[in-house]
Design a protein around this motif. Structure first.
Motif, PDB file in Angstrom:
ATOM      1  N   GLU A   1     -14.224 -16.226  44.200  1.00 34.71           N
ATOM      2  CA  GLU A   1     -14.089 -14.766  44.282  1.00 34.71           C
ATOM      3  C   GLU A   1     -13.679 -14.179  42.946  1.00 34.71           C
ATOM      4  O   GLU A   1     -14.165 -13.131  42.529  1.00 34.71           O
ATOM      5  CB  GLU A   1     -13.091 -14.365  45.387  1.00 34.71           C
ATOM      6  N   GLU A   2     -12.787 -14.891  42.243  1.00 33.79           N
ATOM      7  CA  GLU A   2     -12.325 -14.409  40.929  1.00 33.79           C
ATOM      8  C   GLU A   2     -13.509 -14.376  39.952  1.00 33.79           C
ATOM      9  O   GLU A   2     -13.702 -13.427  39.186  1.00 33.79           O
ATOM     10  CB  GLU A   2     -11.236 -15.350  40.402  1.00 33.79           C
ATOM     11  N   LEU A   3     -14.313 -15.435  40.015  1.00 34.69           N
ATOM     12  CA  LEU A   3     -15.487 -15.514  39.138  1.00 34.69           C
ATOM     13  C   LEU A   3     -16.427 -14.344  39.407  1.00 34.69           C
ATOM     14  O   LEU A   3     -16.926 -13.699  38.474  1.00 34.69           O
ATOM     15  CB  LEU A   3     -16.211 -16.842  39.380  1.00 34.69           C
ATOM     16  N   LYS A   4     -16.632 -14.048  40.677  1.00 37.47           N
ATOM     17  CA  LYS A   4     -17.557 -12.973  41.044  1.00 37.47           C
ATOM     18  C   LYS A   4     -17.054 -11.632  40.492  1.00 37.47           C
ATOM     19  O   LYS A   4     -17.824 -10.874  39.887  1.00 37.47           O
ATOM     20  CB  LYS A   4     -17.704 -12.917  42.574  1.00 37.47           C
ATOM     21  N   VAL A   5     -15.771 -11.372  40.672  1.00 38.84           N
ATOM     22  CA  VAL A   5     -15.211 -10.099  40.196  1.00 38.84           C
ATOM     23  C   VAL A   5     -15.371  -9.999  38.670  1.00 38.84           C
ATOM     24  O   VAL A   5     -15.775  -8.966  38.135  1.00 38.84           O
ATOM     25  CB  VAL A   5     -13.715  -9.996  40.605  1.00 38.84           C
ATOM     26  N   ARG A   6     -15.094 -11.111  37.984  1.00 38.72           N
ATOM     27  CA  ARG A   6     -15.222 -11.081  36.509  1.00 38.72           C
ATOM     28  C   ARG A   6     -16.658 -10.834  36.085  1.00 38.72           C
ATOM     29  O   ARG A   6     -16.937 -10.061  35.180  1.00 38.72           O
ATOM     30  CB  ARG A   6     -14.714 -12.398  35.923  1.00 38.72           C
ATOM     31  N   LEU A   7     -17.592 -11.523  36.765  1.00 37.98           N
ATOM     32  CA  LEU A   7     -19.004 -11.362  36.398  1.00 37.98           C
ATOM     33  C   LEU A   7     -19.503  -9.951  36.676  1.00 37.98           C
ATOM     34  O   LEU A   7     -20.293  -9.393  35.910  1.00 37.98           O
ATOM     35  CB  LEU A   7     -19.865 -12.382  37.144  1.00 37.98           C
ATOM     36  N   ILE A   8     -19.015  -9.372  37.767  1.00 37.83           N
ATOM     37  CA  ILE A   8     -19.424  -8.001  38.088  1.00 37.83           C
ATOM     38  C   ILE A   8     -18.991  -7.074  36.940  1.00 37.83           C
ATOM     39  O   ILE A   8     -19.758  -6.231  36.476  1.00 37.83           O
ATOM     40  CB  ILE A   8     -18.831  -7.553  39.449  1.00 37.83           C
ATOM     41  N   GLY A   9     -17.777  -7.280  36.448  1.00 35.01           N
ATOM     42  CA  GLY A   9     -17.288  -6.461  35.324  1.00 35.01           C
ATOM     43  C   GLY A   9     -18.107  -6.700  34.064  1.00 35.01           C
ATOM     44  O   GLY A   9     -18.509  -5.765  33.368  1.00 35.01           O
ATOM     45  N   ILE A  10     -18.410  -7.976  33.799  1.00 37.67           N
ATOM     46  CA  ILE A  10     -19.101  -8.335  32.551  1.00 37.67           C
ATOM     47  C   ILE A  10     -20.558  -7.876  32.558  1.00 37.67           C
ATOM     48  O   ILE A  10     -21.078  -7.409  31.541  1.00 37.67           O
ATOM     49  CB  ILE A  10     -19.026  -9.876  32.359  1.00 37.67           C
ATOM     50  N   LEU A  11     -21.223  -7.996  33.706  1.00 38.31           N
ATOM     51  CA  LEU A  11     -22.665  -7.685  33.748  1.00 38.31           C
ATOM     52  C   LEU A  11     -22.960  -6.213  34.051  1.00 38.31           C
ATOM     53  O   LEU A  11     -24.117  -5.818  34.167  1.00 38.31           O
ATOM     54  CB  LEU A  11     -23.364  -8.561  34.802  1.00 38.31           C
ATOM     55  N   ASN A  12     -21.924  -5.416  34.113  1.00 37.49           N
ATOM     56  CA  ASN A  12     -22.115  -4.007  34.484  1.00 37.49           C
ATOM     57  C   ASN A  12     -22.544  -3.144  33.296  1.00 37.49           C
ATOM     58  O   ASN A  12     -22.210  -1.963  33.241  1.00 37.49           O
ATOM     59  CB  ASN A  12     -20.808  -3.475  35.090  1.00 37.49           C
ATOM     60  N   LYS A  13     -23.223  -3.753  32.333  1.00 39.06           N
ATOM     61  CA  LYS A  13     -23.635  -3.005  31.141  1.00 39.06           C
ATOM     62  C   LYS A  13     -25.059  -3.442  30.793  1.00 39.06           C
ATOM     63  O   LYS A  13     -25.390  -4.630  30.880  1.00 39.06           O
ATOM     64  CB  LYS A  13     -22.742  -3.376  29.946  1.00 39.06           C
ATOM     65  N   THR A  14     -25.848  -2.511  30.345  1.00 41.64           N
ATOM     66  CA  THR A  14     -27.244  -2.826  30.036  1.00 41.64           C
ATOM     67  C   THR A  14     -27.348  -3.918  28.965  1.00 41.64           C
ATOM     68  O   THR A  14     -28.172  -4.826  29.069  1.00 41.64           O
ATOM     69  CB  THR A  14     -27.963  -1.544  29.566  1.00 41.64           C
ATOM     70  N   GLY A  15     -26.505  -3.834  27.936  1.00 40.74           N
ATOM     71  CA  GLY A  15     -26.560  -4.830  26.849  1.00 40.74           C
ATOM     72  C   GLY A  15     -26.308  -6.234  27.381  1.00 40.74           C
ATOM     73  O   GLY A  15     -26.954  -7.199  26.954  1.00 40.74           O
ATOM     74  N   ALA A  16     -25.369  -6.356  28.333  1.00 37.81           N
ATOM     75  CA  ALA A  16     -25.057  -7.675  28.899  1.00 37.81           C
ATOM     76  C   ALA A  16     -26.251  -8.194  29.696  1.00 37.81           C
ATOM     77  O   ALA A  16     -26.573  -9.390  29.631  1.00 37.81           O
ATOM     78  CB  ALA A  16     -23.826  -7.565  29.790  1.00 37.81           C
ATOM     79  N   VAL A  17     -26.929  -7.311  30.421  1.00 34.83           N
ATOM     80  CA  VAL A  17     -28.099  -7.749  31.208  1.00 34.83           C
ATOM     81  C   VAL A  17     -29.190  -8.244  30.256  1.00 34.83           C
ATOM     82  O   VAL A  17     -29.848  -9.255  30.505  1.00 34.83           O
ATOM     83  CB  VAL A  17     -28.612  -6.612  32.130  1.00 34.83           C
ATOM     84  N   HIS A  18     -29.356  -7.559  29.110  1.00 30.48           N
ATOM     85  CA  HIS A  18     -30.350  -8.012  28.125  1.00 30.48           C
ATOM     86  C   HIS A  18     -30.014  -9.401  27.615  1.00 30.48           C
ATOM     87  O   HIS A  18     -30.879 -10.266  27.499  1.00 30.48           O
ATOM     88  CB  HIS A  18     -30.410  -7.043  26.942  1.00 30.48           C
ATOM     89  N   LEU A  19     -28.728  -9.624  27.323  1.00 32.80           N
ATOM     90  CA  LEU A  19     -28.337 -10.947  26.818  1.00 32.80           C
ATOM     91  C   LEU A  19     -28.545 -12.012  27.904  1.00 32.80           C
ATOM     92  O   LEU A  19     -29.040 -13.108  27.623  1.00 32.80           O
ATOM     93  CB  LEU A  19     -26.873 -10.932  26.352  1.00 32.80           C
TER      94      LEU A  19
END
Ligand SMILES: C[S@@+](CC[C@H](N)C(=O)[O-])C[C@H]1O[C@@H](n2cnc3c(N)ncnc32)[C@H](O)[C@@H]1O
Length: 359
Positions: free
Chosen positions: A237-255
């Motif tokens: 669950e902790e991993l999911k919350v962190r990933l949601i925060g990290i991937l919530n940006k267009t630049g991160a999705v591109h990477l």
């Protein structure tokens, strides 16, 4: 939770129960609207998956005549139509097709909906250039027979694009003792039933059906990946919350998309929970079996060799790929993802997971 089923032959009664359950599930009232929300507007992890799948489909499709088998509400029909293809969207569920039709009307797009069963396609032989079938076959115990049916309606030289779970990852986790009894021996839950196949099984299946494996790209690294969850010591669950925060940006999705396309696709299928597969309906004139270049899994023994593997598999493009990554990692929107991978994630994944051979 994903049921980590291997591609074992189920007793006919059990296989039939799963098929019947799925059919009921996808035809219940309101499922179209619910799916629409879950698949399109959900969390950033699902949105990234969506972006990557659409890119994989567009990059591998042959047109113009495309059958979307198990089309749902048209997730792939829209981008394919926009790219100039003519898509027939077949689904067993009136609910899903109605939702797709309503959406198409709102967006002034074409949605050619056909109600039908993927096990008995209502089409003549060889009428499509490609069949695309995403998040469908992996839930069917009789996926091989359905592939035969897809192969029937695809012209010689045409393609079948679909996804399955990674059998290599499941075998690896089992060997590492990271699967519980419930994952391997427990009763099968029809809702989460999900098949993992290995590259070897795919090549053999394709051969039996007169098809050829053209592309096999591991993907979906950040989406409920049991390897990451179980080997990296970060609670799920902790991993999911962190990933949601990290991937919530267009630049991160591109990477993320770049990492999937240029690195994960050429490393061991152990790393990812899913694989995107392209089969080719072999033109009758081709007799010899030619294995595609990217079907060789690197077999090296230490992390230092990874650099060499990447250089080898990316060929002349290696410097270009590094430059692309450098460019993206300096994007403030992608920085958190880069740092997370470099310092927390990759160092914790055992070396052999990167280099596990398929045979
Ligand atoms: C997980 S959804 C995937 C939808 C779409 N491919 C996507 O990725 O958004 C699975 C779809 O398969 C459809 N389906 C299930 N059994 C089917 C069958 N026997 N014939 C045709 N479609 C079927 C369901 O109605 C549902 O729309």
């Amino acid at each position: 939770m994903n049921q980590l089923s291997r591609d074992t032959k189920l007793p006919e009664g059990q296989a039939e129960d799963i098929r019947r359950f799925k059919r009921r599930y996808w035809t219940q009232a309101g499922i179209g609207k619910e799916y629409q929300y879950v698949a399109y507007q959900a969390d950033p992890i699902t949105r990234s998956k969506n972006v990557i799948e659409i890119r994989l489909v567009l990059a591998n499709i042959l047109g113009p005549h495309v059958l979307d088998a198990g089309a749902g509400t048209g997730r792939f029909a829209w981008p394919l139509e926009r790219a100039g293809h003519k898509v027939v969207s077949l689904d067993i569920s009136r609910e899903m097709l109605e939702q797709g039709t309503a959406l198409a009307r709102k967006r002034s797009l074409t949605f050619r909906a056909v109600r039908g069963d993927i096990e008995r396609l209502p089409f003549e032989d060889g009428v499509f250039d490609s069949v695309v079938s995403i998040t469908v076959l992996r839930h069917f115990p009789n996926w091989r027979e359905i592939l035969r049916e897809y192969g029937r309606v695809v012209r010689p030289g045409g393609r079948i694009l679909f996804d399955m779970g990674s059998g290599e990852q499941r075998a690896y986790l089992e060997k590492a003792g990271a699967l519980t009894d419930a994952n391997t021996n427990g009763p099968i839950d029809p809702l989460s039933f999900d098949i993992g196949v290995t590259r070897r099984e795919l090549v053999e299946c394709a051969k039996d059906l007169g098809l050829r494996l053209r592309n096999d790209s591991p993907y979906d690294f950040f989406n409920s990946n049991p390897l990451v969850e179980r080997m990296c010591g970060i609670p799920k669950e902790e991993l999911k919350v962190r990933l949601i925060g990290i991937l919530n940006k267009t630049g991160a999705v591109h990477l993320y998309e770049l990492i999937t396309r240029r690195f994960l696709s050429v490393l061991s299928p152990v790393l990812c929970p899913s694989r995107f597969i392209v089969l080719e309906n072999r033109p009758t004139s081709i007799e010899r079996d030619e294995f595609p270049a990217n079907c060789e899994t690197p077999s090296l023994e230490s992390r230092e060799w990874l650099d060499l593997v990447l250089r080898q598999v990316s060929g002349a493009d290696f410097d270009e790929v590094c430059a692309e990554v450098d460019l993206l990692r300096n994007d403030p929107e992608a920085e958190a993802l880069y740092r997370f991978c470099e310092t927390e994630l990759f160092p914790k994944i055992p070396v052999e997971a990167f280099t596990w051979r398929t045979d």
